[in-house]
Design a protein around this motif. Sequence first.
Motif, PDB file in Angstrom:
ATOM      1  N   ARG A  92       0.829  -1.207   0.000  1.00  0.00           N
ATOM      2  CA  ARG A  92       0.000   0.000   0.000  1.00  0.00           C
ATOM      3  C   ARG A  92       0.861   1.253   0.000  1.00  0.00           C
ATOM      4  N   THR A  93       0.306   2.333  -0.565  1.00  0.00           N
ATOM      5  CA  THR A  93       0.913   3.651  -0.391  1.00  0.00           C
ATOM      6  C   THR A  93       0.504   4.205   0.962  1.00  0.00           C
ATOM      7  N   GLN A  94      -0.777   4.018   1.265  1.00  0.00           N
ATOM      8  CA  GLN A  94      -1.320   4.436   2.556  1.00  0.00           C
ATOM      9  C   GLN A  94      -2.630   3.685   2.775  1.00  0.00           C
ATOM     10  N   THR A  95      -3.084   3.661   3.997  1.00  0.00           N
ATOM     11  CA  THR A  95      -4.381   3.055   4.265  1.00  0.00           C
ATOM     12  C   THR A  95      -5.484   4.033   3.839  1.00  0.00           C
ATOM     13  N   VAL A  96      -6.638   3.479   3.538  1.00  0.00           N
ATOM     14  CA  VAL A  96      -7.800   4.301   3.165  1.00  0.00           C
ATOM     15  C   VAL A  96      -8.877   4.011   4.206  1.00  0.00           C
ATOM     16  N   PHE A  97      -8.961   4.891   5.172  1.00  0.00           N
ATOM     17  CA  PHE A  97      -9.776   4.637   6.364  1.00  0.00           C
ATOM     18  C   PHE A  97     -11.272   4.734   6.095  1.00  0.00           C
ATOM     19  N   GLY A  98     -11.665   5.776   5.373  1.00  0.00           N
ATOM     20  CA  GLY A  98     -13.089   6.048   5.184  1.00  0.00           C
ATOM     21  C   GLY A  98     -13.327   7.530   5.408  1.00  0.00           C
ATOM     22  N   VAL A  99     -14.438   8.024   4.899  1.00  0.00           N
ATOM     23  CA  VAL A  99     -14.741   9.455   5.039  1.00  0.00           C
ATOM     24  C   VAL A  99     -16.228   9.646   5.313  1.00  0.00           C
ATOM     25  N   GLY A 100     -16.523  10.782   5.911  1.00  0.00           N
ATOM     26  CA  GLY A 100     -17.922  11.156   6.038  1.00  0.00           C
ATOM     27  C   GLY A 100     -18.306  11.589   7.429  1.00  0.00           C
ATOM     28  N   SER A 101     -19.596  11.521   7.666  1.00  0.00           N
ATOM     29  CA  SER A 101     -20.158  11.949   8.931  1.00  0.00           C
ATOM     30  C   SER A 101     -20.078  10.821   9.950  1.00  0.00           C
ATOM     31  N   ALA A 102     -19.640  11.165  11.154  1.00  0.00           N
ATOM     32  CA  ALA A 102     -19.473  10.159  12.208  1.00  0.00           C
ATOM     33  C   ALA A 102     -20.804   9.632  12.721  1.00  0.00           C
ATOM     34  N   ASP A 103     -21.891  10.331  12.435  1.00  0.00           N
ATOM     35  CA  ASP A 103     -23.184   9.812  12.896  1.00  0.00           C
ATOM     36  C   ASP A 103     -24.196   9.767  11.734  1.00  0.00           C
ATOM     37  N   ALA A 104     -23.715   9.336  10.605  1.00  0.00           N
ATOM     38  CA  ALA A 104     -24.562   9.286   9.414  1.00  0.00           C
ATOM     39  C   ALA A 104     -25.645   8.213   9.533  1.00  0.00           C
TER      40      ALA A 104
ATOM     41  N   PRO B 234      -5.442  -3.965  -2.833  1.00  0.00           N
ATOM     42  CA  PRO B 234      -4.847  -5.211  -3.341  1.00  0.00           C
ATOM     43  C   PRO B 234      -4.068  -4.906  -4.623  1.00  0.00           C
ATOM     44  N   PRO B 235      -2.911  -5.519  -4.806  1.00  0.00           N
ATOM     45  CA  PRO B 235      -2.103  -5.244  -6.003  1.00  0.00           C
ATOM     46  C   PRO B 235      -2.914  -5.462  -7.281  1.00  0.00           C
ATOM     47  N   ASN B 236      -2.744  -4.571  -8.226  1.00  0.00           N
ATOM     48  CA  ASN B 236      -3.425  -4.654  -9.523  1.00  0.00           C
ATOM     49  C   ASN B 236      -4.944  -4.716  -9.393  1.00  0.00           C
ATOM     50  N   ASN B 237      -5.441  -4.209  -8.291  1.00  0.00           N
ATOM     51  CA  ASN B 237      -6.894  -4.165  -8.057  1.00  0.00           C
ATOM     52  C   ASN B 237      -7.553  -5.540  -8.119  1.00  0.00           C
TER      53      ASN B 237
END
Length: 227
Positions: free
Chosen positions: A64-76, A128-131
């Motif tokens: 990985r280059t970096q982890t992708v945690f997630g985005v958005g509203s904490a109480d969506a 994952p490598p090569n998607n």
Amino acid sequence: MQAESRRREYLKALDIDCYTLRNGETAPGDEPVTDATDPADSVGWDDLRAQVAACTQCALHQTRTQTVFGVGSADADWMIIGEAPGQEEDRRGEPFVGRAGKLLDEMLMSLGLSRDRVFIANILKCRPPNNRDPHADEAASCRSYLERQIDLVAPRIILAVGRIAAQHLLASDAPVGRLRGSVHALPDRQLPVVVTYHPAYLLRSPTQKRKSWQDLVLARRVLRERL
Ligand code: SF4
């Protein structure tokens, strides 16, 4: 009025005929937004974010280059769960970017939602490598992070986007075509899950956009019944 006209534009982008909200109805997600990084809610999120960023529980941490945690509203109310970061997501650290991400945004806007009014995460936090498809052991290693995100957000509905997400969440090997169109329960949680096509697939098969819109409408109906 401006928002309504924007929503109609997004519906048009989805090849969907415009619909009109009934008198006084509010589109889901019009509630005030709490940012996932709001210090008032930071303890659980910060710990989790740090754990994910440092995770070496499966081999994907090596590529990985970096982890992708997630985005958005904490109480969506809405939690959108996809498969895994792709090349662009890995580079930018955000899920659903690029053309597929733009289409997801349009799908959300067609419901009167925006990216910061839902929470978007993936089954895997590393690319994952090569998607390639996630391996079962990788998904199992990463599952506790997703479960904790679901705990923290406490959504009222989950939209599983694409085959991989749907199959992992529902512990099923059925194709999306069979999983979509009905309401599932997330195992052990009694949390409704609606399955729809991945926007990347919709870009390749635009004739399926109409079915995807039906899925969104189903999810919205289920959510309203739970409010
Ligand atoms: S995919 Fe998940 S379990 Fe594997 S290294 Fe990344 S964060 Fe850890």
